[in-house]
Design a protein around this motif. Structure first.
Motif, PDB file in Angstrom:
ATOM      1  N   SER A  14       0.775  -1.185   0.058  1.00 27.68           N
ATOM      2  CA  SER A  14      -0.208  -0.013   0.084  1.00 27.68           C
ATOM      3  C   SER A  14       0.745   1.405   0.073  1.00 27.68           C
ATOM      4  N   LYS A  19      -1.749   4.943  -5.486  1.00 27.56           N
ATOM      5  CA  LYS A  19      -3.155   5.259  -4.994  1.00 27.56           C
ATOM      6  C   LYS A  19      -3.244   5.604  -3.635  1.00 27.56           C
ATOM      7  N   PHE A  20      -2.403   5.007  -2.802  1.00 28.25           N
ATOM      8  CA  PHE A  20      -2.620   5.284  -1.179  1.00 28.25           C
ATOM      9  C   PHE A  20      -2.129   6.861  -0.984  1.00 28.25           C
ATOM     10  N   THR A  21      -0.997   7.276  -1.784  1.00 28.17           N
ATOM     11  CA  THR A  21      -0.538   8.504  -1.656  1.00 28.17           C
ATOM     12  C   THR A  21      -1.593   9.719  -2.169  1.00 28.17           C
ATOM     13  N   MET A  23      -4.572   9.145  -2.025  1.00 25.39           N
ATOM     14  CA  MET A  23      -6.010   9.075  -1.074  1.00 25.39           C
ATOM     15  C   MET A  23      -5.663   9.889   0.021  1.00 25.39           C
ATOM     16  N   ILE A  24      -4.458   9.921   0.472  1.00 27.85           N
ATOM     17  CA  ILE A  24      -4.038  10.588   1.783  1.00 27.85           C
ATOM     18  C   ILE A  24      -4.334  12.114   1.255  1.00 27.85           C
ATOM     19  N   ALA A  26      -6.233  13.602  -1.345  1.00 31.89           N
ATOM     20  CA  ALA A  26      -7.223  13.839  -1.437  1.00 31.89           C
ATOM     21  C   ALA A  26      -8.284  13.984  -0.314  1.00 31.89           C
ATOM     22  N   TYR A  27      -7.873  13.323   0.665  1.00 34.47           N
ATOM     23  CA  TYR A  27      -8.533  13.068   2.191  1.00 34.47           C
ATOM     24  C   TYR A  27      -8.333  14.418   2.728  1.00 34.47           C
ATOM     25  N   ILE A  74     -14.864   4.961   3.486  1.00 32.80           N
ATOM     26  CA  ILE A  74     -13.569   4.703   2.967  1.00 32.80           C
ATOM     27  C   ILE A  74     -13.272   3.240   3.551  1.00 32.80           C
ATOM     28  N   LEU A  78     -12.114  -0.230   1.768  1.00 35.45           N
ATOM     29  CA  LEU A  78     -10.855  -0.990   1.659  1.00 35.45           C
ATOM     30  C   LEU A  78     -10.840  -2.204   2.571  1.00 35.45           C
ATOM     31  N   ARG A 116      -4.155   1.744   7.375  1.00 38.08           N
ATOM     32  CA  ARG A 116      -4.200   2.828   6.198  1.00 38.08           C
ATOM     33  C   ARG A 116      -5.250   3.896   6.729  1.00 38.08           C
ATOM     34  N   LEU A 120      -4.747   8.060   7.878  1.00 40.05           N
ATOM     35  CA  LEU A 120      -5.590   9.417   7.493  1.00 40.05           C
ATOM     36  C   LEU A 120      -6.195   9.976   8.682  1.00 40.05           C
TER      37      LEU A 120
END
Length: 294
Positions: A14, A19-21, A23-24, A26-27, A74, A78, A116, A120
């Motif tokens: 992850s 994608k994880f980066t 997601m952080i 965007a969040y 979210i 996941l 994950r 966040l």
């Protein structure tokens, strides 16, 4: 300290994923933009009339509510494909043939999906700290809210992994996970309210005068929403209406502690049931028992 191999492997995959980066990013961006819009809207009032502490309390409540809703969408996404994805990639049998027990596999999957989301949650602490700088909100309040969100994340993750263990396809598993989470969060409250209304109706039909309001069923504590509202009530207050509603229906004003205990117990139950289902030896025992009966 020996780290769970599933957790270590999932975490490496992850972290290396773009994608994880994203997601952080965007969040935090969504919450940061919301904070900027809110404070720009109250800036004029602050400069003309002085600091309005009530705005800080409103900011904290709206921020907490917004984050709770985001996490609700979210976390199931996941965790609900944790076992399904292994089955679809045909790697589940390889995983089961390793030295890891089914319980360790489930714990690793729940921990990986929870970790994950916990990243966040922790990354939004500076945004909450804005309210602490202005006043009304304490650092201890922020830490309590973070702990509640972490417990809630583990709870929802265990639901997602539990459903993923019993369902073979990812799409169906995701849909059922969202349905089960919404039922626990909202459906329990609706059922409790329906029981109250039925009780009131029966009492009015029997001719009894309603000297006291019927108490809410204890099943209401199964919904984390009650604990979340109780937490905000004790920290900043949400108005006389909510406080009187809790006392009137016999709901504890410290429901957040009850909710945390209930969520942890249910998380353990979901993890246990998932590990039992995942254990291939149970299938062999059932198969042999069927043969003996035949």
């Amino acid at each position: 300290m020996r780290v769970n191999p599933v957790l270590r492997n999932e975490s490496k995959i992850s972290v290396r994923s773009i994608k994880f980066t994203l997601m952080i990013f965007a969040y935090i961006s969504v919450l940061s933009v919301a904070v900027m819009i809110y404070y720009s809207s109250v800036n004029e009032a602050i400069f003309s009339n002085g600091l309005y502490l009530e705005s800080s309390k409103l900011f904290y409540v709206v921020m907490a509510l917004g984050q709770a809703i985001l996490l609700l969408f979210i976390v199931p996404a996941l965790s609900s494909t944790a076992i399904c994805s292994e089955r679809e990639k045909q790697t589940l049998d390889i995983l089961l043939s390793s030295k890891l027990t089914p319980f360790q596999i489930i714990i690793g999957k729940v921990s990986a999906s929870s970790l994950r989301v916990i990243i966040l949650i922790i990354s939004t602490m500076p945004l909450y700290a804005i309210g602490a700088i202005i006043g009304v909100v304490k650092i201890s309040n922020i830490l309590s809210l973070i702990v509640f969100f972490i417990v809630n994340t583990i709870f929802v993750s265990s639901i997602g992994v539990f459903v993923s263990t019993y369902i073979k396809t990812s799409k169906v598993s995701t849909a059922l996970s969202y349905a089960l989470v919404l039922f626990i969060y909202i459906g329990i409250i609706v059922i409790t309210w329906a029981i109250l209304m039925i009780t009131v109706y029966k009492m009015s039909m029997s001719g009894n005068t309603l000297t006291t309001v019927p108490k809410a069923s204890p099943i209401v504590y199964l919904s984390p929403v009650v604990g979340f509202v109780s937490l905000l009530l004790n920290q900043v207050g949400l108005g006389i209406e909510f406080s009187s509603m809790f006392s009137e229906f016999g709901i504890s004003m410290h429901s957040e502690y009850i909710s945390i205990v209930v969520q942890l117990v249910l998380s353990g139950l979901f993890i246990y049931l998932a590990s039992v289902k995942l254990n291939p030896l149970n299938k062999r025992i059932r198969f042999k028992s069927k043969k003996v009966k035949e």
